[in-house]
Design a protein around this motif. Structure first.
Motif, PDB file in Angstrom:
ATOM      1  N   LEU A  72       0.825  -1.210   0.000  1.00 26.41           N
ATOM      2  CA  LEU A  72       0.000   0.000   0.000  1.00 26.41           C
ATOM      3  C   LEU A  72       0.856   1.256   0.000  1.00 26.41           C
ATOM      4  O   LEU A  72       0.540   2.233  -0.692  1.00 26.41           O
ATOM      5  N   LEU A  73       1.946   1.245   0.739  1.00 29.72           N
ATOM      6  CA  LEU A  73       2.849   2.397   0.762  1.00 29.72           C
ATOM      7  C   LEU A  73       3.500   2.606  -0.600  1.00 29.72           C
ATOM      8  O   LEU A  73       3.566   3.736  -1.102  1.00 29.72           O
ATOM      9  N   ALA A  74       3.956   1.535  -1.226  1.00 29.78           N
ATOM     10  CA  ALA A  74       4.566   1.653  -2.554  1.00 29.78           C
ATOM     11  C   ALA A  74       3.552   2.162  -3.579  1.00 29.78           C
ATOM     12  O   ALA A  74       3.878   3.013  -4.424  1.00 29.78           O
ATOM     13  N   THR A  75       2.326   1.677  -3.498  1.00 26.60           N
ATOM     14  CA  THR A  75       1.279   2.149  -4.402  1.00 26.60           C
ATOM     15  C   THR A  75       1.002   3.626  -4.174  1.00 26.60           C
ATOM     16  O   THR A  75       0.859   4.396  -5.139  1.00 26.60           O
ATOM     17  N   LEU A  76       0.958   4.038  -2.928  1.00 32.24           N
ATOM     18  CA  LEU A  76       0.727   5.450  -2.615  1.00 32.24           C
ATOM     19  C   LEU A  76       1.861   6.324  -3.149  1.00 32.24           C
ATOM     20  O   LEU A  76       1.615   7.404  -3.701  1.00 32.24           O
ATOM     21  N   ILE A  77       3.097   5.873  -3.023  1.00 25.04           N
ATOM     22  CA  ILE A  77       4.243   6.642  -3.530  1.00 25.04           C
ATOM     23  C   ILE A  77       4.175   6.781  -5.047  1.00 25.04           C
ATOM     24  O   ILE A  77       4.382   7.867  -5.594  1.00 25.04           O
ATOM     25  N   VAL A  78       3.865   5.691  -5.746  1.00 25.07           N
ATOM     26  CA  VAL A  78       3.781   5.739  -7.206  1.00 25.07           C
ATOM     27  C   VAL A  78       2.644   6.657  -7.656  1.00 25.07           C
ATOM     28  O   VAL A  78       2.820   7.506  -8.543  1.00 25.07           O
ATOM     29  N   ILE A  79       1.470   6.515  -7.042  1.00 25.50           N
ATOM     30  CA  ILE A  79       0.320   7.342  -7.422  1.00 25.50           C
ATOM     31  C   ILE A  79       0.606   8.815  -7.132  1.00 25.50           C
ATOM     32  O   ILE A  79       0.280   9.691  -7.938  1.00 25.50           O
ATOM     33  N   THR A  80       1.227   9.109  -6.009  1.00 25.50           N
ATOM     34  CA  THR A  80       1.548  10.499  -5.664  1.00 25.50           C
ATOM     35  C   THR A  80       2.556  11.084  -6.653  1.00 25.50           C
ATOM     36  O   THR A  80       2.386  12.220  -7.109  1.00 25.50           O
ATOM     37  N   GLY A  81       3.588  10.328  -6.988  1.00 27.07           N
ATOM     38  CA  GLY A  81       4.572  10.808  -7.956  1.00 27.07           C
ATOM     39  C   GLY A  81       3.963  11.042  -9.323  1.00 27.07           C
ATOM     40  O   GLY A  81       4.249  12.051  -9.986  1.00 27.07           O
ATOM     41  N   CYS A  82       3.116  10.118  -9.753  1.00 20.53           N
ATOM     42  CA  CYS A  82       2.447  10.285 -11.053  1.00 20.53           C
ATOM     43  C   CYS A  82       1.504  11.480 -11.034  1.00 20.53           C
ATOM     44  O   CYS A  82       1.459  12.257 -11.991  1.00 20.53           O
ATOM     45  N   ALA A  83       0.744  11.628  -9.957  1.00 22.80           N
ATOM     46  CA  ALA A  83      -0.186  12.758  -9.859  1.00 22.80           C
ATOM     47  C   ALA A  83       0.576  14.082  -9.905  1.00 22.80           C
ATOM     48  O   ALA A  83       0.135  15.039 -10.555  1.00 22.80           O
ATOM     49  N   TRP A  84       1.708  14.146  -9.240  1.00 21.80           N
ATOM     50  CA  TRP A  84       2.528  15.363  -9.252  1.00 21.80           C
ATOM     51  C   TRP A  84       2.972  15.689 -10.680  1.00 21.80           C
ATOM     52  O   TRP A  84       2.903  16.834 -11.123  1.00 21.80           O
ATOM     53  N   THR A  85       3.413  14.684 -11.409  1.00 19.68           N
ATOM     54  CA  THR A  85       3.842  14.886 -12.791  1.00 19.68           C
ATOM     55  C   THR A  85       2.668  15.286 -13.676  1.00 19.68           C
ATOM     56  O   THR A  85       2.788  16.187 -14.511  1.00 19.68           O
ATOM     57  N   TRP A  86       1.515  14.639 -13.500  1.00 16.83           N
ATOM     58  CA  TRP A  86       0.337  14.974 -14.299  1.00 16.83           C
ATOM     59  C   TRP A  86      -0.106  16.405 -14.056  1.00 16.83           C
ATOM     60  O   TRP A  86      -0.449  17.118 -14.998  1.00 16.83           O
ATOM     61  N   ILE A  87      -0.092  16.830 -12.801  1.00 16.89           N
ATOM     62  CA  ILE A  87      -0.496  18.206 -12.478  1.00 16.89           C
ATOM     63  C   ILE A  87       0.455  19.197 -13.129  1.00 16.89           C
ATOM     64  O   ILE A  87       0.031  20.203 -13.702  1.00 16.89           O
ATOM     65  N   ARG A  88       1.749  18.898 -13.057  1.00 19.74           N
ATOM     66  CA  ARG A  88       2.728  19.802 -13.683  1.00 19.74           C
ATOM     67  C   ARG A  88       2.554  19.844 -15.191  1.00 19.74           C
ATOM     68  O   ARG A  88       2.705  20.895 -15.812  1.00 19.74           O
ATOM     69  N   LEU A  89       2.239  18.715 -15.815  1.00 23.45           N
ATOM     70  CA  LEU A  89       2.011  18.688 -17.261  1.00 23.45           C
ATOM     71  C   LEU A  89       0.760  19.481 -17.632  1.00 23.45           C
ATOM     72  O   LEU A  89       0.758  20.239 -18.613  1.00 23.45           O
ATOM     73  N   LEU A  90      -0.312  19.309 -16.846  1.00 27.59           N
ATOM     74  CA  LEU A  90      -1.575  19.971 -17.180  1.00 27.59           C
ATOM     75  C   LEU A  90      -1.545  21.469 -16.916  1.00 27.59           C
ATOM     76  O   LEU A  90      -2.238  22.234 -17.597  1.00 27.59           O
ATOM     77  N   THR A  91      -0.760  21.901 -15.939  1.00 28.92           N
ATOM     78  CA  THR A  91      -0.697  23.333 -15.632  1.00 28.92           C
ATOM     79  C   THR A  91       0.389  24.061 -16.405  1.00 28.92           C
ATOM     80  O   THR A  91       0.514  25.274 -16.307  1.00 28.92           O
ATOM     81  N   GLY A  92       1.176  23.321 -17.165  1.00 26.73           N
ATOM     82  CA  GLY A  92       2.226  23.943 -17.961  1.00 26.73           C
ATOM     83  C   GLY A  92       3.552  24.072 -17.247  1.00 26.73           C
ATOM     84  O   GLY A  92       4.488  24.671 -17.777  1.00 26.73           O
ATOM     85  N   GLY A  93       3.674  23.541 -16.049  1.00 26.24           N
ATOM     86  CA  GLY A  93       4.926  23.613 -15.310  1.00 26.24           C
ATOM     87  C   GLY A  93       5.980  22.639 -15.819  1.00 26.24           C
ATOM     88  O   GLY A  93       7.146  22.746 -15.483  1.00 26.24           O
ATOM     89  N   LEU A  94       5.577  21.703 -16.623  1.00 31.43           N
ATOM     90  CA  LEU A  94       6.487  20.710 -17.178  1.00 31.43           C
ATOM     91  C   LEU A  94       6.125  20.519 -18.638  1.00 31.43           C
ATOM     92  O   LEU A  94       4.970  20.297 -18.981  1.00 31.43           O
ATOM     93  N   HIS A  95       7.120  20.647 -19.488  1.00 32.67           N
ATOM     94  CA  HIS A  95       6.867  20.477 -20.922  1.00 32.67           C
ATOM     95  C   HIS A  95       7.436  19.140 -21.369  1.00 32.67           C
ATOM     96  O   HIS A  95       8.595  18.829 -21.124  1.00 32.67           O
ATOM     97  N   SER A  96       6.592  18.364 -21.990  1.00 35.80           N
ATOM     98  CA  SER A  96       7.012  17.072 -22.502  1.00 35.80           C
ATOM     99  C   SER A  96       6.634  17.007 -23.981  1.00 35.80           C
ATOM    100  O   SER A  96       5.462  16.899 -24.312  1.00 35.80           O
ATOM    101  N   PRO A  97       7.634  17.121 -24.859  1.00 36.16           N
ATOM    102  CA  PRO A  97       7.291  17.068 -26.280  1.00 36.16           C
ATOM    103  C   PRO A  97       6.770  15.682 -26.646  1.00 36.16           C
ATOM    104  O   PRO A  97       7.413  14.674 -26.363  1.00 36.16           O
ATOM    105  N   MET A  98       5.579  15.661 -27.213  1.00 30.35           N
ATOM    106  CA  MET A  98       4.975  14.398 -27.602  1.00 30.35           C
ATOM    107  C   MET A  98       4.740  14.405 -29.102  1.00 30.35           C
ATOM    108  O   MET A  98       4.071  15.283 -29.622  1.00 30.35           O
ATOM    109  N   ASN A  99       5.349  13.454 -29.782  1.00 26.01           N
ATOM    110  CA  ASN A  99       5.130  13.314 -31.206  1.00 26.01           C
ATOM    111  C   ASN A  99       5.349  11.860 -31.595  1.00 26.01           C
ATOM    112  O   ASN A  99       5.925  11.083 -30.852  1.00 26.01           O
ATOM    113  N   GLU A 100       4.870  11.550 -32.766  1.00 22.94           N
ATOM    114  CA  GLU A 100       5.014  10.188 -33.241  1.00 22.94           C
ATOM    115  C   GLU A 100       6.340  10.028 -33.964  1.00 22.94           C
ATOM    116  O   GLU A 100       6.862  10.964 -34.559  1.00 22.94           O
ATOM    117  N   SER A 101       6.867   8.838 -33.931  1.00 21.49           N
ATOM    118  CA  SER A 101       8.088   8.538 -34.671  1.00 21.49           C
ATOM    119  C   SER A 101       7.752   8.413 -36.150  1.00 21.49           C
ATOM    120  O   SER A 101       6.637   8.020 -36.506  1.00 21.49           O
TER     121      SER A 101
END
Length: 111
Positions: A72-101
């Motif tokens: 449960l602790l490991a799951t909480l850590i993974v979900i929290t880390g992912c949520a932090w990254t998702w929030i930064r991506l959605l608010t523009g705090g993190l730019h991740s270029p996404m394109n197809e090869s």
């Protein structure tokens, strides 16, 4: 890529799975029923003084409780880390270029 409107397609099942996993984990750890809860089962077996089998079962219950809590602790850590990254991506705090090869023809690979 401008497809945040489809966020709910993966977010709703994720929330459901996390809620079910944590509810089940909490129940397995802290249920007062010794047939369900690991800690209650361990305490019930520890009350049988002098019985080696009961002591072994109690140890197994406690190991199961530690493994469940770690999961449960490991799951909480993974979900929290992912949520932090998702929030930064959605608010523009993190730019991740996404394109197809670019496509590669199979005939080009065979040569």
């Amino acid at each position: 890529m401008g497809k945040t409107r489809y966020l709910w397609v993966t977010l709703v099942p994720l929330v459901f799975m996390v809620a079910v996993t944590f509810a089940a984990g909490w129940e397995k750890l802290f249920s007062p029923d010794p047939r369900i809860g690991f800690l209650a089962g361990a305490n019930l077996n520890l009350q049988k003084i002098g019985d080696l089998k009961a002591a072994t079962v109690a140890l197994n219950y406690r190991i199961d409780a530690v493994v469940t809590a770690g999961f449960l602790l490991a799951t909480l850590i993974v979900i929290t880390g992912c949520a932090w990254t998702w929030i930064r991506l959605l608010t523009g705090g993190l730019h991740s270029p996404m394109n197809e090869s670019p496509s590669v023809r199979l005939s080009a690979l065979a040569e």
